[in-house]
Design a protein around this motif. Sequence first.
Motif, PDB file in Angstrom:
ATOM      1  N   VAL A   6       0.820  -1.211   0.000  1.00  0.00           N
ATOM      2  CA  VAL A   6       0.000   0.000   0.000  1.00  0.00           C
ATOM      3  C   VAL A   6       0.848   1.253   0.000  1.00  0.00           C
ATOM      4  O   VAL A   6       0.403   2.307   0.381  1.00  0.00           O
ATOM      5  N   ARG A   7       2.098   1.141  -0.431  1.00  0.00           N
ATOM      6  CA  ARG A   7       2.965   2.308  -0.429  1.00  0.00           C
ATOM      7  C   ARG A   7       2.887   2.996  -1.780  1.00  0.00           C
ATOM      8  O   ARG A   7       2.722   2.361  -2.811  1.00  0.00           O
ATOM      9  N   CYS A   8       3.039   4.309  -1.775  1.00  0.00           N
ATOM     10  CA  CYS A   8       2.978   5.080  -3.002  1.00  0.00           C
ATOM     11  C   CYS A   8       4.321   5.718  -3.277  1.00  0.00           C
ATOM     12  O   CYS A   8       5.024   6.099  -2.353  1.00  0.00           O
ATOM     13  N   ALA A   9       4.704   5.838  -4.547  1.00  0.00           N
ATOM     14  CA  ALA A   9       5.957   6.499  -4.907  1.00  0.00           C
ATOM     15  C   ALA A   9       5.665   7.733  -5.721  1.00  0.00           C
ATOM     16  O   ALA A   9       4.680   7.805  -6.428  1.00  0.00           O
ATOM     17  N   ALA A  10       6.567   8.707  -5.652  1.00  0.00           N
ATOM     18  CA  ALA A  10       6.445   9.908  -6.465  1.00  0.00           C
ATOM     19  C   ALA A  10       7.798  10.262  -7.031  1.00  0.00           C
ATOM     20  O   ALA A  10       8.802  10.138  -6.351  1.00  0.00           O
ATOM     21  N   SER A 102      15.472   6.853 -12.762  1.00  0.00           N
ATOM     22  CA  SER A 102      16.059   5.517 -12.924  1.00  0.00           C
ATOM     23  C   SER A 102      15.803   4.631 -11.714  1.00  0.00           C
ATOM     24  O   SER A 102      15.738   3.400 -11.832  1.00  0.00           O
ATOM     25  N   TRP A 103      15.643   5.231 -10.539  1.00  0.00           N
ATOM     26  CA  TRP A 103      15.414   4.440  -9.332  1.00  0.00           C
ATOM     27  C   TRP A 103      14.053   3.748  -9.371  1.00  0.00           C
ATOM     28  O   TRP A 103      13.872   2.687  -8.782  1.00  0.00           O
ATOM     29  N   LEU A 104      13.108   4.353 -10.051  1.00  0.00           N
ATOM     30  CA  LEU A 104      11.763   3.783 -10.125  1.00  0.00           C
ATOM     31  C   LEU A 104      11.825   2.368 -10.678  1.00  0.00           C
ATOM     32  O   LEU A 104      11.212   1.445 -10.152  1.00  0.00           O
ATOM     33  N   TYR A 105      12.593   2.173 -11.737  1.00  0.00           N
ATOM     34  CA  TYR A 105      12.694   0.860 -12.374  1.00  0.00           C
ATOM     35  C   TYR A 105      13.592  -0.078 -11.571  1.00  0.00           C
ATOM     36  O   TYR A 105      13.485  -1.297 -11.690  1.00  0.00           O
ATOM     37  N   TYR A 107      13.635  -0.062  -8.155  1.00  0.00           N
ATOM     38  CA  TYR A 107      12.874  -0.482  -6.989  1.00  0.00           C
ATOM     39  C   TYR A 107      11.563  -1.186  -7.349  1.00  0.00           C
ATOM     40  O   TYR A 107      11.019  -1.932  -6.536  1.00  0.00           O
ATOM     41  N   SER A 108      11.041  -0.932  -8.529  1.00  0.00           N
ATOM     42  CA  SER A 108       9.787  -1.561  -8.934  1.00  0.00           C
ATOM     43  C   SER A 108       9.889  -2.017 -10.391  1.00  0.00           C
ATOM     44  O   SER A 108       9.193  -1.508 -11.267  1.00  0.00           O
ATOM     45  N   PRO A 109      10.745  -2.989 -10.677  1.00  0.00           N
ATOM     46  CA  PRO A 109      11.021  -3.377 -12.063  1.00  0.00           C
ATOM     47  C   PRO A 109       9.816  -3.919 -12.818  1.00  0.00           C
ATOM     48  O   PRO A 109       9.740  -3.786 -14.035  1.00  0.00           O
ATOM     49  N   ASP A 110       8.885  -4.518 -12.091  1.00  0.00           N
ATOM     50  CA  ASP A 110       7.697  -5.069 -12.752  1.00  0.00           C
ATOM     51  C   ASP A 110       6.437  -4.265 -12.445  1.00  0.00           C
ATOM     52  O   ASP A 110       5.328  -4.668 -12.808  1.00  0.00           O
ATOM     53  N   GLY A 111       6.602  -3.128 -11.754  1.00  0.00           N
ATOM     54  CA  GLY A 111       5.452  -2.285 -11.442  1.00  0.00           C
ATOM     55  C   GLY A 111       4.645  -2.740 -10.245  1.00  0.00           C
ATOM     56  O   GLY A 111       3.614  -2.136  -9.926  1.00  0.00           O
ATOM     57  N   LYS A 142       0.990  -0.252 -14.904  1.00  0.00           N
ATOM     58  CA  LYS A 142       0.690   0.240 -13.564  1.00  0.00           C
ATOM     59  C   LYS A 142       1.355   1.603 -13.370  1.00  0.00           C
ATOM     60  O   LYS A 142       2.556   1.750 -13.583  1.00  0.00           O
ATOM     61  N   LEU A 143       0.564   2.572 -12.959  1.00  0.00           N
ATOM     62  CA  LEU A 143       1.066   3.925 -12.750  1.00  0.00           C
ATOM     63  C   LEU A 143       1.683   4.016 -11.360  1.00  0.00           C
ATOM     64  O   LEU A 143       0.988   4.224 -10.371  1.00  0.00           O
ATOM     65  N   ASN A 144       2.982   3.847 -11.304  1.00  0.00           N
ATOM     66  CA  ASN A 144       3.699   3.830 -10.027  1.00  0.00           C
ATOM     67  C   ASN A 144       4.055   5.216  -9.520  1.00  0.00           C
ATOM     68  O   ASN A 144       4.318   5.397  -8.322  1.00  0.00           O
ATOM     69  N   ALA A 145       4.139   6.204 -10.404  1.00  0.00           N
ATOM     70  CA  ALA A 145       4.615   7.525  -9.990  1.00  0.00           C
ATOM     71  C   ALA A 145       4.095   8.608 -10.919  1.00  0.00           C
ATOM     72  O   ALA A 145       3.711   8.331 -12.062  1.00  0.00           O
ATOM     73  N   LEU A 146       4.096   9.823 -10.413  1.00  0.00           N
ATOM     74  CA  LEU A 146       3.666  10.976 -11.195  1.00  0.00           C
ATOM     75  C   LEU A 146       4.756  12.041 -11.205  1.00  0.00           C
ATOM     76  O   LEU A 146       5.215  12.456 -10.135  1.00  0.00           O
ATOM     77  N   PRO A 147       5.162  12.489 -12.379  1.00  0.00           N
ATOM     78  CA  PRO A 147       6.104  13.616 -12.436  1.00  0.00           C
ATOM     79  C   PRO A 147       5.326  14.922 -12.385  1.00  0.00           C
ATOM     80  O   PRO A 147       4.150  14.980 -12.754  1.00  0.00           O
ATOM     81  N   THR A 148       5.959  15.959 -11.912  1.00  0.00           N
ATOM     82  CA  THR A 148       5.315  17.273 -11.940  1.00  0.00           C
ATOM     83  C   THR A 148       5.912  18.151 -13.022  1.00  0.00           C
ATOM     84  O   THR A 148       5.499  19.288 -13.195  1.00  0.00           O
TER      85      THR A 148
END
Length: 305
Positions: A6-10, A102-105, A107-111, A142-148
Amino acid sequence: MRTRIVRCAALTASAICTATVMTGCALFERRMEHNVKTEVSFSWWGKDARNEYTLDGLKAYQNSNKNVVVRPEYADFDGFKTRMDVEFFSDTTADIMQLNYSWLYEYSPDGEDFYDLNELSEYINLSAFDDDSLSYGTINGKLNALPTGTNCITFYYNKTMYDRYGLSLPENWSDLINAAEVMKSDEVYPVEMTKKAAYLSSVAYVEQVTGRKMLSDSGEFQYTSEDVRLMLAFYQEMLNKKVTKPAWDFDRNDLEKCLTAGVASWISDAEYYCEPAQKFGFDIVIGDYPKHKQAVSSGWYKKAH
């Protein structure tokens, strides 16, 4: 709130509203009855200016959302990635976090390791983001993060100094070399580059000259050994001709001290480097991206921020 599922990343700090909705909306109505506040943690890195803005934003958010408490966890960038690795390994990361793209992929390579924000479309106005922006944070649908926004290396020049030397602002690498010839008697550099700017300038030069990209669309390194030699030779020339000082000797105060007539850095760091010089009355302006006179491609890129 520490359970990974249930954790969210940004990708950036300003996605706080997204994560608080995720962590707060599911519990909000139940807790309202008992006047229990929802607490979420939020981690980011930054220099003083970013920290101040972010803390002000958190304060404003909490003033408007009395039942939510956001606990800030911030630090300078140095060592931040190491700390993140430890927290991921021990499953003690913040509920909301700022990540390098780059960290997004990593830490969450498969989403699967971050919350899918698509499931929160009732609370998040995803239509405010174009498809290109959403693609930065989407892994396996899967939408793991949102850029601003986006970040890019930007060249800032002290126009006051260039005018005093009778020089126009540089448009290409040759202009910078010519400026160095004029300024070197005063031990002034036409531009200083951060380590990242120096690296990306070398990449840009090779792409401009050869038309070949360093990375394929799938992220595979595709430069030849000759391309790498060209990168190194270009940067060595910049050093030898006093266009810039070695990146490892970069000093953020050189612009205001007139030891350099320009600086190349992330656009997000503009205030950090340029504002002190502006306070002395210097006219700091954004310059063109340097290019080879016979460039066959731009060589410059933006990244999610």
